[in-house]
Design an enzyme around this catalytic site. Structure first.
Site, PDB file in Angstrom:
ATOM      1  N   LYS A  93       0.823  -1.213   0.000  1.00  0.00           N
ATOM      2  CA  LYS A  93       0.000   0.000   0.000  1.00  0.00           C
ATOM      3  C   LYS A  93       0.858   1.266   0.000  1.00  0.00           C
ATOM      4  O   LYS A  93       0.349   2.363  -0.238  1.00  0.00           O
ATOM      5  CB  LYS A  93      -0.935   0.003   1.208  1.00  0.00           C
ATOM      6  CG  LYS A  93      -1.998  -1.093   1.145  1.00  0.00           C
ATOM      7  CD  LYS A  93      -2.941  -1.030   2.341  1.00  0.00           C
ATOM      8  CE  LYS A  93      -4.008  -2.120   2.256  1.00  0.00           C
ATOM      9  NZ  LYS A  93      -4.923  -2.079   3.419  1.00  0.00           N
ATOM     10  N   ARG A 110      -9.182 -10.139  -5.029  1.00  0.00           N
ATOM     11  CA  ARG A 110     -10.352  -9.843  -5.854  1.00  0.00           C
ATOM     12  C   ARG A 110      -9.931  -8.979  -7.042  1.00  0.00           C
ATOM     13  O   ARG A 110      -8.955  -8.218  -6.965  1.00  0.00           O
ATOM     14  CB  ARG A 110     -11.413  -9.098  -5.039  1.00  0.00           C
ATOM     15  CG  ARG A 110     -12.060  -9.943  -3.957  1.00  0.00           C
ATOM     16  CD  ARG A 110     -13.343  -9.264  -3.475  1.00  0.00           C
ATOM     17  NE  ARG A 110     -13.638  -9.602  -2.088  1.00  0.00           N
ATOM     18  CZ  ARG A 110     -14.689  -9.170  -1.418  1.00  0.00           C
ATOM     19  NH1 ARG A 110     -15.555  -8.365  -2.015  1.00  0.00           N
ATOM     20  NH2 ARG A 110     -14.890  -9.524  -0.165  1.00  0.00           N
ATOM     21  N   HIS A 118     -16.504 -18.554  -0.656  1.00  0.00           N
ATOM     22  CA  HIS A 118     -15.566 -19.625  -0.316  1.00  0.00           C
ATOM     23  C   HIS A 118     -16.041 -20.915  -0.970  1.00  0.00           C
ATOM     24  O   HIS A 118     -17.072 -20.955  -1.647  1.00  0.00           O
ATOM     25  CB  HIS A 118     -15.430 -19.780   1.201  1.00  0.00           C
ATOM     26  CG  HIS A 118     -14.429 -18.835   1.806  1.00  0.00           C
ATOM     27  ND1 HIS A 118     -13.120 -18.781   1.397  1.00  0.00           N
ATOM     28  CD2 HIS A 118     -14.562 -17.911   2.792  1.00  0.00           C
ATOM     29  CE1 HIS A 118     -12.464 -17.859   2.104  1.00  0.00           C
ATOM     30  NE2 HIS A 118     -13.324 -17.313   2.954  1.00  0.00           N
ATOM     31  N   ASN A 178     -19.624 -21.995  -1.285  1.00  0.00           N
ATOM     32  CA  ASN A 178     -20.428 -21.110  -2.129  1.00  0.00           C
ATOM     33  C   ASN A 178     -20.251 -21.443  -3.599  1.00  0.00           C
ATOM     34  O   ASN A 178     -21.228 -21.464  -4.368  1.00  0.00           O
ATOM     35  CB  ASN A 178     -20.049 -19.651  -1.874  1.00  0.00           C
ATOM     36  CG  ASN A 178     -20.068 -19.284  -0.409  1.00  0.00           C
ATOM     37  OD1 ASN A 178     -19.058 -18.842   0.129  1.00  0.00           O
ATOM     38  ND2 ASN A 178     -21.187 -19.485   0.257  1.00  0.00           N
ATOM     39  N   TYR A 179     -19.016 -21.713  -4.010  1.00  0.00           N
ATOM     40  CA  TYR A 179     -18.774 -22.073  -5.410  1.00  0.00           C
ATOM     41  C   TYR A 179     -19.446 -23.399  -5.755  1.00  0.00           C
ATOM     42  O   TYR A 179     -20.022 -23.555  -6.833  1.00  0.00           O
ATOM     43  CB  TYR A 179     -17.272 -22.170  -5.702  1.00  0.00           C
ATOM     44  CG  TYR A 179     -16.493 -20.951  -5.311  1.00  0.00           C
ATOM     45  CD1 TYR A 179     -16.860 -19.687  -5.765  1.00  0.00           C
ATOM     46  CD2 TYR A 179     -15.377 -21.037  -4.485  1.00  0.00           C
ATOM     47  CE1 TYR A 179     -16.147 -18.559  -5.406  1.00  0.00           C
ATOM     48  CE2 TYR A 179     -14.658 -19.917  -4.123  1.00  0.00           C
ATOM     49  CZ  TYR A 179     -15.049 -18.681  -4.578  1.00  0.00           C
ATOM     50  OH  TYR A 179     -14.350 -17.570  -4.216  1.00  0.00           O
ATOM     51  N   ASP A 202     -11.723 -25.308  -4.279  1.00  0.00           N
ATOM     52  CA  ASP A 202     -10.475 -24.659  -3.889  1.00  0.00           C
ATOM     53  C   ASP A 202      -9.258 -25.310  -4.543  1.00  0.00           C
ATOM     54  O   ASP A 202      -8.469 -24.640  -5.222  1.00  0.00           O
ATOM     55  CB  ASP A 202     -10.309 -24.707  -2.367  1.00  0.00           C
ATOM     56  CG  ASP A 202     -11.099 -23.618  -1.666  1.00  0.00           C
ATOM     57  OD1 ASP A 202     -11.792 -22.850  -2.361  1.00  0.00           O
ATOM     58  OD2 ASP A 202     -11.035 -23.532  -0.426  1.00  0.00           O
TER      59      ASP A 202
END
Length: 316
Positions: A69, A92, A133, A136-137, A164
């Protein structure tokens, strides 16, 4: 000599599936430098759990801490990226761009770079920024609802091995390897866009009861198909000592071996049939499975295992 000796990889990832491709490359000889995010100066349960999980995917890697950052940290990263063969990132979409280290920025200084991005839903599309995660997929892909016993209200949640690791991690490693091979022919790098959801969907056709969905639109249901657990030749049986045996005799000759070994050669007629891809076991097939359940409960697991292995049966 290892196949990837001399290949330099930079890795920026905070979840194990995005870190596994680098581990696979490191195992093959690549020099993997993991860019760590500065952690807060405290030890808590969450951090300890995180360190434990990540130990699995970080073997053979070097690491350095870099504050991406800060402009100074970004400058250091760009210097490293200028001579890297591969960059692996697991954030993301858009995060690496905001850090001044997206694909276009790095390609401008290193046209040969292979830039692998692993994200839930890929770099574009309406879901690109949604968090998710493994479970969910699996549910979005339609896979989760197929796991479990017929008639149960909820599916069984598997370990995070499908979306995953079998999905994103292995496709990521393969994508990097193919991109490196393509670079040998063209001299150019490329962006490897790996989606956890897409790679899960790509695995579905390997499931026999899904073949008719993709060809004819016939959607399978939980517990149906010859791998769904309702047929006697592909099932889990409880033994006398309250342990479990897995029987996976989908080939007729292996099922015949099993039937002879348990003293019921007449059950050989319940071998796998072509029409069982999308349906569950019928009443007669279900009755045979229940008879076998009662028979298997007459002996201990390890006794059965020894007998069945010697009989050339697929058993676990």
């Amino acid at each position: 000599m290892n196949v990837l000796d001399g290949i330099k990889i930079l890795e920026l990832a905070r979840v194990p599936p995005a870190e596994m491709p680098g581990m696979i490359m490191a195992d093959m000889g690549a020099d993997v430098l993991k860019i760590e995010t500065p952690e807060p100066d405290r030890v808590n349960d969450e951090l300890n759990i995180r360190r434990t999980i990540h130990a699995f995917v970080n073997r053979n890697k070097r690491s350095m801490t870099l504050n991406m950052k800060a402009p100074e940290g970004q400058a250091v990263f760009r210097k490293l990226a200028a001579t890297a063969d591969v960059i692996v990132e697991g954030f993301r979409p858009g995060v690496m761009d905001r850090l001044g280290a997206g694909y276009e920025a790095i390609r401008a200084i290193n046209p040969r770079v292979i830039y692998c991005s692993l994200s839930g839903y890929g770099q574009d599309g309406p879901y690109r920024n949604f968090p998710a995660h493994d479970m969910n997929y699996l549910s979005m892909a339609g896979l989760l609802n197929l796991i479990g016993e017929k008639g149960s209200k909820k599916p069984v949640i598997p370990l995070n091995l499908v979306a995953d690791y079998a999905g994103a991690s292995l496709h990521g490693a393969l994508g990097i390897a193919l991109a490196l091979f393509a670079r040998e022919r063209t001299g150019r790098g490329q962006h490897v866009d790996v989606s956890y959801l897409d790679t899960t969907l790509s695995l579905l056709p390997a499931t026999p009861n899904m073949r008719f969905f993709f060809s004819d639109g016939v959607a399978p249901k939980r517990g149906e198909g010859f791998l769904g657990g309702s047929y006697p030749y592909y099932a889990i049986y409880e033994t006398r000592d309250n342990k479990l045996l897995t029987i996976g005799c989908t080939e007729p000759w292996l099922w015949e071996n099993f039937c002879k070994a348990i003293g019921r050669p007449d059950f050989a007629r319940f071998s796998r049939k072509p029409d069982q891809f999308v349906r569950a076991a019928n009443a007669e097939e279900d009755a045979a499975r229940r008879e076998i359940e009662a028979l298997i409960k007459t002996r201990d697991r390890d006794d059965w295992y020894d007998v069945l292995v010697k009989a050339d049966v697929c058993v676990g």
